[in-house]
Each structure stands twice: as structure tokens, then as C-alpha cells.
Design a protein around this motif. Structure first.
Motif, PDB file in Angstrom:
ATOM      1  N   ALA A   1      29.288  46.671  45.972  1.00 54.17           N
ATOM      2  CA  ALA A   1      28.330  45.722  46.556  1.00 54.17           C
ATOM      3  C   ALA A   1      28.431  44.365  45.864  1.00 54.17           C
ATOM      4  N   ALA A   2      28.607  44.377  44.556  1.00 52.83           N
ATOM      5  CA  ALA A   2      28.733  43.124  43.810  1.00 52.83           C
ATOM      6  C   ALA A   2      29.969  42.356  44.275  1.00 52.83           C
ATOM      7  N   ARG A   3      31.047  43.032  44.514  1.00 51.61           N
ATOM      8  CA  ARG A   3      32.279  42.385  44.983  1.00 51.61           C
ATOM      9  C   ARG A   3      32.058  41.738  46.355  1.00 51.61           C
ATOM     10  N   ARG A   4      31.328  42.419  47.239  1.00 54.97           N
ATOM     11  CA  ARG A   4      31.046  41.858  48.569  1.00 54.97           C
ATOM     12  C   ARG A   4      30.197  40.594  48.450  1.00 54.97           C
ATOM     13  N   ARG A   5      29.207  40.622  47.560  1.00 55.84           N
ATOM     14  CA  ARG A   5      28.369  39.429  47.369  1.00 55.84           C
ATOM     15  C   ARG A   5      29.205  38.272  46.837  1.00 55.84           C
ATOM     16  N   LEU A   6      30.060  38.543  45.887  1.00 55.14           N
ATOM     17  CA  LEU A   6      30.922  37.488  45.347  1.00 55.14           C
ATOM     18  C   LEU A   6      31.868  36.955  46.408  1.00 55.14           C
ATOM     19  N   ASP A   7      32.388  37.825  47.236  1.00 56.66           N
ATOM     20  CA  ASP A   7      33.270  37.381  48.322  1.00 56.66           C
ATOM     21  C   ASP A   7      32.531  36.462  49.293  1.00 56.66           C
ATOM     22  N   LEU A   8      31.294  36.789  49.603  1.00 55.81           N
ATOM     23  CA  LEU A   8      30.491  35.935  50.485  1.00 55.81           C
ATOM     24  C   LEU A   8      30.221  34.573  49.853  1.00 55.81           C
ATOM     25  N   LEU A   9      29.980  34.558  48.557  1.00 57.96           N
ATOM     26  CA  LEU A   9      29.671  33.303  47.866  1.00 57.96           C
ATOM     27  C   LEU A   9      30.869  32.365  47.783  1.00 57.96           C
ATOM     28  N   ARG A  10      32.063  32.907  47.865  1.00 50.91           N
ATOM     29  CA  ARG A  10      33.253  32.052  47.804  1.00 50.91           C
ATOM     30  C   ARG A  10      33.289  31.061  48.972  1.00 50.91           C
TER      31      ARG A  10
END
Length: 77
Positions: free
Chosen positions: A2-11
Motif C-alpha cells: 500500500a505504501a508503494r502505491r501511495r508513493l507511486d501516486l505522489l510521483r
């Protein structure tokens, strides 16, 4: 995961630049007395949003930015 998905969205989220116009506006806000000099980063936050034509300004700290009295002063300044 889930953390990886959030970081991907923030990019995909853009970052607003601190330019000379924003710095000058922040100084004007402080000089006007709307936001105290000790809260200069709050004035800069407002200035960056204004210079870049942001419709919304999200902030956790409501002491200087989302304070009803200060908002009135900023609108008049």
C-alpha cells in the motif's frame, strides 16, 4: 504494498517552485502584519499558492493560514 502505491501516486503530483515573485509576496504579507514574521514559512506557503493560482491551500496548522481573522486581513491586503 500500500505504501508503494501511495508513493507511486505522489510521483504524479507537481511541486510548486519558490520563485522571486512568491518570496516578494511573502515579504509583503509579513510587512503588512497579516502574518507575523516568526511565521514567515506560513506567509511563504500562502504566497506560493497565490502566485501559482491555486484554488485550494491545504494545511494542518491553522494558526496563521486558516484563521478567520487573518483570512480577512489577507483579503484586504
Amino acid at each position: 504494498m500500500a505504501a508503494r502505491r501511495r508513493l507511486d501516486l505522489l510521483r504524479a503530483v507537481g511541486v510548486l517552485a519558490i520563485d522571486d515573485e512568491a518570496l516578494a509576496l511573502a515579504q509583503m504579507i509579513v510587512n503588512s502584519g497579516c502574518i507575523p514574521e516568526a511565521a514567515g514559512t506560513d506567509a511563504l506557503h500562502v504566497a506560493i499558492a497565490a502566485v501559482n493560482g491555486m484554488d485550494y491551500l491545504l494545511r494542518w496548522n491553522c494558526t496563521h493560514i486558516n484563521n478567520a481573522e487573518i483570512v480577512k486581513k489577507l483579503e484586504r491586503a
